[in-house]
Write a protein that holds these residues in place. Structure first.
Motif, PDB file in Angstrom:
ATOM      1  N   ILE A  15     -15.488  -5.735 -23.595  1.00  0.00           N
ATOM      2  CA  ILE A  15     -14.980  -4.804 -22.602  1.00  0.00           C
ATOM      3  C   ILE A  15     -13.464  -4.755 -22.703  1.00  0.00           C
ATOM      4  CG2 ILE A  15     -16.953  -5.189 -21.087  1.00  0.00           C
ATOM      5  CD1 ILE A  15     -15.249  -6.959 -19.348  1.00  0.00           C
ATOM      6  N   PRO A  55     -24.537  -2.629 -18.915  1.00  0.00           N
ATOM      7  CA  PRO A  55     -23.349  -1.759 -18.783  1.00  0.00           C
ATOM      8  C   PRO A  55     -22.334  -2.035 -19.878  1.00  0.00           C
ATOM      9  CG  PRO A  55     -23.329  -3.509 -17.132  1.00  0.00           C
ATOM     10  CD  PRO A  55     -24.664  -3.583 -17.799  1.00  0.00           C
ATOM     11  N   LYS A 100     -19.033  -0.852 -19.834  1.00  0.00           N
ATOM     12  CA  LYS A 100     -17.724  -1.084 -19.218  1.00  0.00           C
ATOM     13  C   LYS A 100     -16.582  -0.797 -20.187  1.00  0.00           C
ATOM     14  CE  LYS A 100     -19.397  -4.659 -16.043  1.00  0.00           C
ATOM     15  NZ  LYS A 100     -19.229  -6.052 -15.593  1.00  0.00           N
TER      16      LYS A 100
END
Length: 684
Positions: free
Chosen positions: A346, A363, A365
């Motif tokens: 991320i 996710p 991100k």
């Protein structure tokens, strides 16, 4: 095959005799605290925070592997694979521990202790040298092979689905023991089960069992043709050779004979009987068949019987799994963009490792904009298509061809296909979401491909796609290969868009861009094969796909010149000459007339020069190098489509003969597959 031979009424001479091995046992050890202290000391506290999630996941995986006796075999396999990846990511830290002369006197030691799998209790243990991660990796690979062997042996092999699952499982076990033999056991001084002799013998054993089940599948067809007899004779010979090699390896070493006999004295007899049976059957079949030149050529007729609908859908995706197996060149890209890879990078270079038992999607991100941020790269245009409802015509076809009950069994897949097709045409999607959507839709297309064309369908779907370079030209067909080829084109074009949107002033941005271009090159390569089956607009022609691959290759070489820590372009072939070759092809070749009005030739002409910048590595890059190694080592052994249908974190499940796609952001509550004897027996 003729049934006058009583032994062949049951083609397996020992139906309950598929062998499996136990997993190795180990003592608990804390990995998180000493490794985190090392990262903070060798790098910085901020670097330790970047990899905190990986260290926590590493520790949890090992704890679950050692202490949780309630894990099913599929879950244990998921846990071991996850742990192996984490282990490879932190391996450079163990090297640092061993060579760190300035380490604190009170530094926490890491000591691995593993016990022999073939010894009862905790006998036959050998403590590892402090910080020796090689034993740990070898033991984990051994256990992956052992777990797969148990999945294969416990599968219901009287059904087609059970045989496919067992074949996948035994092949995976054989591949893991091949890695143990060729890679991990060489530098490990440990228990007898981790020696080169045992690793090779186990590789041969489980290869033999996978081949034997393939042979059973042939015999199950009850086909007495000369061609079938010829195939079976070859198969019997191959099976006997693998069993013979496993038997000879053990017989050649008195210590190995004693070791195996103390575990199960019937093993050696079992192997010998398998060898003799297969050799005799191979001889008998060879004596009863025609010469190869006289064998008839048989065609395979597609059977739409309702009993085998789910099986064909699964076969559609399993038979083409090679097309979306993670590619080494795209690992960094997947770690950033994919919603289904459990390791993520991320913003800021932080690594996030999702728990091994958390189902996808995860996710990302990480924001990749759709706007250009670089003048050094070229983004190819995406193809457009007309909206199309696929759910109703597909469902209607299965109702007419099979029955309403059969249509209900697979309507979840049709809903997913329809949703994905609508989603992939949306221009408001982020690049990562669009890429995932296209890949998932392509998988679904491969699943339903065996049912195309649909001559008996009342309203077969018509695919309409426009030329990427000349939007006024279009192609309209019932041919599913037009749909597949167009999706492949857009996957390749999307890779160029992702590369263009990356910040090339950062290490991470350049890595993502290079991986995105490798990804694009791969999809255009697959397109060259699919284009042969799709008669469509010129952008889907083989010559165009090859030219676009060359453009992508040149851009990869250009970025690698700027990014020396990436793999170099090879023999020093100048990037400017690569661009010159493409420029000549585009301006003087067969595509010149069609592309002269686009901006591509002007872009290529401007890229005849190269430049270079310097970069460095940080702790994130160190971990990623280990992850790449893990993916490389696991790739062959984990190419097991049927086995992966048991995974708790896979995108597809089979429950009671019904194929379930895992819908976006929703985890379906599926009944856990019980491998202890209650596996569903329906032929799916």
């Amino acid at each position: 095959m003729s049934n006058d031979n009583p032994r062949l009424l049951n083609p397996n001479p020992n139906p309950e005799g598929m062998l499996a091995i136990p997993v190795k046992k180990t003592d608990p050890v804390d990995l998180h605290r000493p490794l985190r202290k090392l990262v903070a000391r060798k790098y910085s506290e901020s670097d330790a925070e970047k990899v905190e999630s990986v260290l926590e996941t590493l520790n949890r995986c090992r704890s679950d592997m050692v202490e949780r006796g309630d894990l099913s075999l599929p879950k244990l396999r998921d846990c071991l694979i996850h742990y192996f990846k984490c282990l490879c990511m932190v391996e450079p830290l163990f090297t640092a521990i061993s060579s760190d002369a300035d380490a604190d006197a009170d530094a926490d030691p890491i000591l691995f202790v593993w016990y022999d799998a073939f010894s009862s209790g905790k006998e036959g243990w050998v403590p590892c040298q402090p910080n020796c991660i090689q034993l740990e990796k070898a033991a984990v690979v051994f256990n992956l092979g052992a777990v797969c062997s148990q999945i294969g042996a416990s599968s219901e092999r009287t059904t087609p689905r059970g045989r496919h699952l067992a074949i996948d499982a035994f092949n995976a076990a054989a591949d893991f023991f091949l890695k143990l033999w060729k890679v991990f056991a060489k530098d490990v001084s440990a228990t007898l089960d981790l020696t080169l002799l045992f690793a090779e013998s186990l590789h041969c054993l489980f290869s033999a069992q996978a081949l034997e089940l393939n042979l059973q599948q042939q015999l199950h067809n009850n086909n007495s043709s000369a061609l079938q007899k010829h195939r079976c004779a070859i198969s019997f010979k191959s099976v006997s050779e693998h069993y013979r090699r496993a038997y000879d390896l053990i017989q050649s070493d008195p210590a190995a004979i004693e070791h195996v006999s103390s575990f199960d004295r019937t093993w050696i007899t079992h192997l010998y009987q398998k060898v003799k049976f297969c050799e005799e059957e191979a001889l008998q079949m060879r004596s009863s068949i025609l010469p190869k030149s006289q064998l008839p050529v048989q065609s395979c007729v597609l059977d739409h019987d309702a009993k085998f609908v789910t099986k064909k859908l699964v076969k559609g995706i399993c038979g083409r799994a090679y097309q979306w197996i993670p590619k080494l060149e795209g690992i960094y890209l997947d770690l950033v963009l994919s919603e289904y890879i459990p390791f993520k990078i991320i913003d800021g270079g932080k690594l996030v490792a999702h728990p091994w038992d958390m189902p996808p999607p995860y996710p990302t991100k990480f924001a990749i904009s759709s706007s250009s941020s670089s003048s050094h790269l070229l983004a190819l245009p995406l193809k457009k298509s007309k909206p199309l409802d696929l759910y109703q015509p597909l469902r209607n076809y299965f109702v007419v061809k099979c029955s309403e009950s059969v249509a209900k069994r697979v309507e979840g897949l049709f809903e997913m296909i329809n949703k994905l097709r609508s989603k992939m045409l949306r221009d408001d999607l982020s690049l990562p979401m669009r890429r995932d959507c296209l890949i998932r839709y392509f998988k679904c297309l491969c699943m339903i491909e065996p049912f195309f064309p649909m001559p008996t369908a009342l309203n077969p779907p018509i695919f309409v796609w426009y030329n990427a370079f000349y939007p006024k030209k279009k192609s309209s067909q019932h041919n599913i290969h037009l749909e597949k080829a167009s999706v492949l084109f857009n996957l390749g074009a999307l890779g160029s868009h992702i590369a263009l949107s990356c910040d090339l002033t950062t290490i991470q941005g350049r890595r993502i861009a290079i991986d995105a271009l490798h990804d694009a090159s791969y999809w255009f390569l697959i397109l060259t094969h699919e284009a042969e089956k799709a008669s469509a607009t010129t952008d889907l022609s083989i010559s165009c796909a090859q030219m676009l691959r060359q453009i992508i290759t040149s851009q990869i070489a250009y970025l690698e010149c700027e990014f020396p820590h990436s793999h170099s372009h090879g023999g020093g072939y100048p990037v400017s000459l690569l661009y010159r070759k493409i420029y000549d092809l585009m301006t003087f070749g067969p595509l010149a007339e069609k592309l002269v009005q686009s901006s591509i030739p002007q872009f290529i002409e401007s890229k005849m020069k190269t430049c270079r910048v310097q970069t460095g590595l940080d702790v994130t890059e160190l971990f990623l190098s280990g992850y790449c190694e893990a993916q490389s080592l696991l790739r062959e052994a984990c190419q097991t489509p049927y086995l992966d249908l048991l995974s708790e974190v896979g995108p597809y499940k089979i429950t009671d003969g019904i194929l379930w796609p895992i819908l976006e952001a929703v985890t379906l509550a599926l009944e856990e597959v019980n491998l202890s004897g209650n596996t569903p027996t329906e032929e799916n």
